[in-house]
Design an enzyme around this catalytic site. Structure first.
Site, PDB file in Angstrom:
ATOM      1  N   ASP A   7       0.868  -1.177   0.000  1.00  0.00           N
ATOM      2  CA  ASP A   7       0.000   0.000   0.000  1.00  0.00           C
ATOM      3  C   ASP A   7       0.904   1.226   0.000  1.00  0.00           C
ATOM      4  O   ASP A   7       1.471   1.592   1.026  1.00  0.00           O
ATOM      5  CB  ASP A   7      -0.912   0.002   1.227  1.00  0.00           C
ATOM      6  CG  ASP A   7      -1.731   1.293   1.340  1.00  0.00           C
ATOM      7  OD1 ASP A   7      -1.910   1.979   0.315  1.00  0.00           O
ATOM      8  OD2 ASP A   7      -2.176   1.621   2.460  1.00  0.00           O
ATOM      9  N   LYS A  68       2.502   9.878  -5.431  1.00  0.00           N
ATOM     10  CA  LYS A  68       1.192   9.382  -5.839  1.00  0.00           C
ATOM     11  C   LYS A  68       0.367  10.466  -6.515  1.00  0.00           C
ATOM     12  O   LYS A  68      -0.523  10.174  -7.315  1.00  0.00           O
ATOM     13  CB  LYS A  68       0.459   8.850  -4.605  1.00  0.00           C
ATOM     14  CG  LYS A  68      -0.710   7.926  -4.911  1.00  0.00           C
ATOM     15  CD  LYS A  68      -1.204   7.311  -3.624  1.00  0.00           C
ATOM     16  CE  LYS A  68      -2.319   6.316  -3.876  1.00  0.00           C
ATOM     17  NZ  LYS A  68      -2.777   5.679  -2.618  1.00  0.00           N
ATOM     18  N   GLU A 173      -8.051   0.151  -3.895  1.00  0.00           N
ATOM     19  CA  GLU A 173      -7.927   0.278  -2.441  1.00  0.00           C
ATOM     20  C   GLU A 173      -9.248  -0.014  -1.738  1.00  0.00           C
ATOM     21  O   GLU A 173      -9.270  -0.569  -0.637  1.00  0.00           O
ATOM     22  CB  GLU A 173      -7.424   1.671  -2.093  1.00  0.00           C
ATOM     23  CG  GLU A 173      -5.999   1.915  -2.542  1.00  0.00           C
ATOM     24  CD  GLU A 173      -5.580   3.369  -2.423  1.00  0.00           C
ATOM     25  OE1 GLU A 173      -4.375   3.645  -2.496  1.00  0.00           O
ATOM     26  OE2 GLU A 173      -6.471   4.228  -2.260  1.00  0.00           O
ATOM     27  N   ASP A 200     -13.057   6.065   3.068  1.00  0.00           N
ATOM     28  CA  ASP A 200     -11.590   6.127   3.149  1.00  0.00           C
ATOM     29  C   ASP A 200     -11.161   7.573   2.973  1.00  0.00           C
ATOM     30  O   ASP A 200     -11.217   8.127   1.869  1.00  0.00           O
ATOM     31  CB  ASP A 200     -10.973   5.234   2.071  1.00  0.00           C
ATOM     32  CG  ASP A 200      -9.449   5.170   2.180  1.00  0.00           C
ATOM     33  OD1 ASP A 200      -8.879   5.933   2.966  1.00  0.00           O
ATOM     34  OD2 ASP A 200      -8.835   4.361   1.461  1.00  0.00           O
TER      35      ASP A 200
END
Length: 789
Positions: A7, A68, A173, A200
């Site tokens: 992750d 990212k 995810e 999330d």
């Protein structure tokens, strides 16, 4: 086979591994479960992860983070431009319109793509997993946001290749979170469906998915608080302080802000209350409800249909966020999972599913997920459909089977009946609708006689803010065609990673109306039939051309015929993606940089070894080695140690590994004899006691009247006594010589010699005294016939 899940996040990354007993999050070299996602370029090496975070404060302009947020995005992207204003390192636009990162490395300014930097981060995570598993790691699963575009997914795959990894699945995810939630869920209903909303809230994005189980961004908060970007070092300190402040405010109503030496050696002190923080964050908090509403709408559920709300992510503990979720769903959110580790655990579980190491059974779980890019600096929600199978087996907990769905609509675009690009009519056909299952294959039939191009593009980019076109495929040149109506079948694949590609093209000469089993066959033909085919072949458009129409083949059995099948070349051009040759060059560069890092780490280790030896030996010379070194020897070695220390901090500050190794060996030539004398003195007593005990024990045994030694001949016992006497005489002679020597003299009675003498005595005496007794044959018994009668 390695079973590993990664992750990677904006701020930190987590590695999880699957074992027979369950899923474990592994620790890095600093015994932390989370590893910073940062690469710091130094003068002679890179510092990645925890080491990079430690170096970033002193070297902020060469510390690359937030990868990212950079991969797979054009430099002109408005969101990227907003992000760049808060980043201390230099990013410019490359020739292809995508960002290039500049860093000072090995004495010069070098450029790296975000994909290369992500490869460095993944390489560090790979090494963490390998150290924990004590085995090579190649196969893995990597978690990605559901909103990642085709180009971003390709960038993650390229980065994995650079790191020496082979992803089995780029898993969403949200899917990984749901897997981590369901892995130990044993109380699922038999008939009714348990709907769980997963929210999330990460460092830079928010994702929402609603999951149906049945048995058988906080980034802006940070930027608003860190508005001071005068120079790099203060910005890094302020950013770290505000990040800490945000976390502390989650559990406290008011928090002081203290930053030492922020700028110009001035300290900064402040104070903020939670109410003030929420007022600053109000524009961001107001956006939270929209993805929640959209998730429910796409899932076709009402608020009352959601039974449980689970919050995960680094910003899930913000009280204002929890308040909004409570008011919206009418129930308080729960935290039954580790908010930071659930994605990595789900990735490791999916890797176990794909690995032959673990067995899988079915248990259906339905998800609703989608994507939208209007929340904060990233996504808004997830609400399309994918399915997961889950069950516990007798031997393990891995009972999940995942079928994800694609969050975008993909279309094909090509020229119509004319081969002339100026006159040809553009035709567009939806090929993978939003929510299409992953993976999926569709066969598309064209009636063409010459080379043509097909574009793969997004059907709707209103929420994506990116170019619609993904890739272009040139099909041809064609071989000699004999058939009047040739059929070209093109296979389009949406693979497990969510990447679309034209896999192959085959020319079929003959009439075949049945497509391959399991494929969706879409015919693309001219409305006018063969007349238009001739026009295309001649390159002259006919007047009144009509647009192409699509026909779906019905699965009707047709007469079996022999059909000539010829493969037609397909050339791929993916806009913004790395070419295979460039990926290979990046792999080679990563290998060179990793080798440089390893050499520098080994050099530092050797330098530290020299420094440690200097300090350690100096202290011991005045303490426990005091009696074992002569005055002249001590004076000479002390001078040598001082000379080496001065050299380390002057001319020897920056030397090669070989120089440090030679320096250490030079010191040890003088220090090792002293250490040996001390070691001999401390160990000699134990081995002497062992030898004396053996001598006395065997002598006593040879002279005893114990019946167990009656079978031993007197000559043998005498040999034992003689051997004991010889060993005792040798020992007394050496002991007498050793007692006359000072401690700093070279010993004549060595522990190794005493041990060898004891072992030799033991072997000799045992062979005689431990000899087994001879067996006595039994006498035959006689029975008279009378007695038997």
């Amino acid at each position: 086979m390695s079973v590993v899940g990664f992750d990677f996040g904006n701020e930190s990354s987590i590695v999880a591994v699957a074992r027979q007993r369950g899923i474990d999050v592994v620790l890095n070299d600093e015994s932390n479960r989370e590893t910073p996602s940062i690469v710091c370029f130094g003068e002679k090496q890179r510092f990645i992860g925890t080491a990079g975070a430690a170096s970033s404060t002193m070297n902020p302009k060469n510390s690359i983070s937030q990868i990212k947020r950079l991969i797979g995005r054009q430099f002109s992207d408005p969101e990227l431009q907003r992000d760049l204003k808060s980043l201390p390192f230099n990013v410019t636009e490359g020739p292809d319109g995508y960002p290039l990162i500049h860093a000072h490395y090995l004495g010069e300014i070098r450029t790296f793509t975000p994909t290369q930097v992500l490869g460095m981060v993944l390489s560090n995570l790979k090494s963490i997993a390998e150290k924990n598993l004590n085995a090579a790691v190649v196969d893995c699963c990597i978690g990605i946001p559901v909103y990642f575009t085709d180009l971003q997914r390709r960038a993650v795959l390229d980065a994995a290749i650079i790191a020496g990894l082979q992803p089995l699945h780029l898993i969403h995810e949200t899917t990984a979170t749901a897997l981590a939630y369901g892995i130990y869920k044993t109380d699922l209903p038999e008939n009714d469906q348990l709907n769980v909303a997963f929210v999330d809230i990460g460092h830079a994005s928010m994702q929402v998915c609603i999951v149906g189980f049945k048995r058988g961004n906080s980034r802006y908060w940070l930027i608003r608080l860190t508005a001071l970007w005068v120079n790099a070092k203060p910005s890094i300190r302020l950013r770290a302080a505000c990040e800490k402040l945000k976390k502390v405010l989650s559990a406290n109503p008011e928090v002081p802000l203290n930053i030492e030496c922020l700028m110009d050696e001035k300290d900064v002190k402040g104070f903020i209350k939670r109410e003030e923080f929420e007022q600053i964050s109000a524009p961001i908090l107001q956006r939270v409800k929209r993805p929640l509403e959209k998730a429910l709408a796409d899932a076709k559920l009402a608020v009352e249909d959601v039974h449980t709300v689970e919050v995960v992510g680094s910003a899930s503990r913000v009280p204002a966020m929890l308040k909004i979720l409570t008011e919206f769903f009418g129930k308080e959110p729960r935290r039954t999972m580790n908010s930071s580790e659930c994605v990595a655990r789900g990735c490791a579980l999916q890797c176990a599913i794909l690995s032959p190491t673990f067995k899988v059974r079915d248990f259906q779980v339905f998800f609703y997920q989608d994507t939208n890019h209007s929340f904060a600096v990233s996504v808004e929600c997830c609400s399309l459909c994918f399915s997961v199978s889950v069950v516990t087996s007798p031997t393990n907990l891995y009972g999940f089977k995942v079928n994800e769905s694609f969050p975008f609509s993909i279309s094909l675009l090509w020229k119509g009946s004319s081969s002339d690009s100026q006159n040809g009519v553009e035709q567009q056909q939806l090929i993978f609708p939003k929510g299409n299952s992953i993976p999926s294959v569709k066969a598309v039939t064209f009636y063409k006689r010459s080379s043509f191009s097909v574009d793969v593009q997004y059907s709707d980019v209103s929420d994506l803010q990116i170019p619609a076109k993904i890739s272009t495929y040139t099909i041809g040149p064609f071989p000699t065609i004999r058939s009047e109506r040739p059929k070209l079948k093109v296979k389009v694949r949406l693979n497990l990673h969510g990447i679309v590609s034209l896999e192959s093209a085959s020319l079929l000469e003959g009439e075949v109306e049945v497509s391959a089993k399991g494929d969706t066959d879409v015919k693309m033909q001219d409305a006018k039939g063969t007349a238009d085919v001739a026009a295309v072949e001649n390159g002259v458009p006919e007047s009144g051309d009509q647009p192409m129409k699509m026909e779906i083949d019905t699965k009707v059995e047709a007469p079996k015929q022999k059909v000539k099948k010829t493969n037609v070349p397909v050339a791929e051009l993916v806009y913004g993606a790395m070419l295979p040759a460039d990926v290979q060059k990046a792999v080679e560069k990563e290998f060179e940089m990793a080798l440089q890092d390893r050499v520098m780490e080994e050099t530092k280790d050797k330098k530290n070894a020299v420094e440690a030896y200097v300090y350690d030996m100096r202290n011991k010379l005045g303490d426990k080695y005091r009696d074992f070194v002569a005055a002249s020897e001590k004076e000479e070695l002390t001078a040598k140690l001082q000379e080496t220390e001065d050299w380390l901090y002057e001319d020897g500050e920056d030397e090669t590994k070989g120089i440090y190794v030679a320096k250490l060996e030079e010191l040890k030539k003088q220090g090792d004899p002293i250490e040996e004398r001390y070691k001999e003195y401390t160990e000699r007593g134990a081995v002497i006691d062992k030898l004396v005990y053996s001598i006395n024990s065997y002598r006593e045994a040879a002279m005893s009247n114990d019946p167990k030694f009656d079978h031993v001949e007197l000559a043998g016992k005498q040999k034992v006594l003689n051997e004991c006497a010889e060993a005792e005489a040798w020992f007394r002679q050496k002991k007498q010589q050793q007692d006359q020597l000072p401690k700093y003299a070279t010993p004549v009675l060595l522990s190794a010699d005493v041990s060898r003498k004891a072992e030799a005595l033991d072997r000799f005496c045992r062979s005689i005294l431990a000899k087994p007794k001879p067996t006595t044959p039994e006498s035959p018994s006689f029975h008279s016939p009378r007695n038997e009668a």
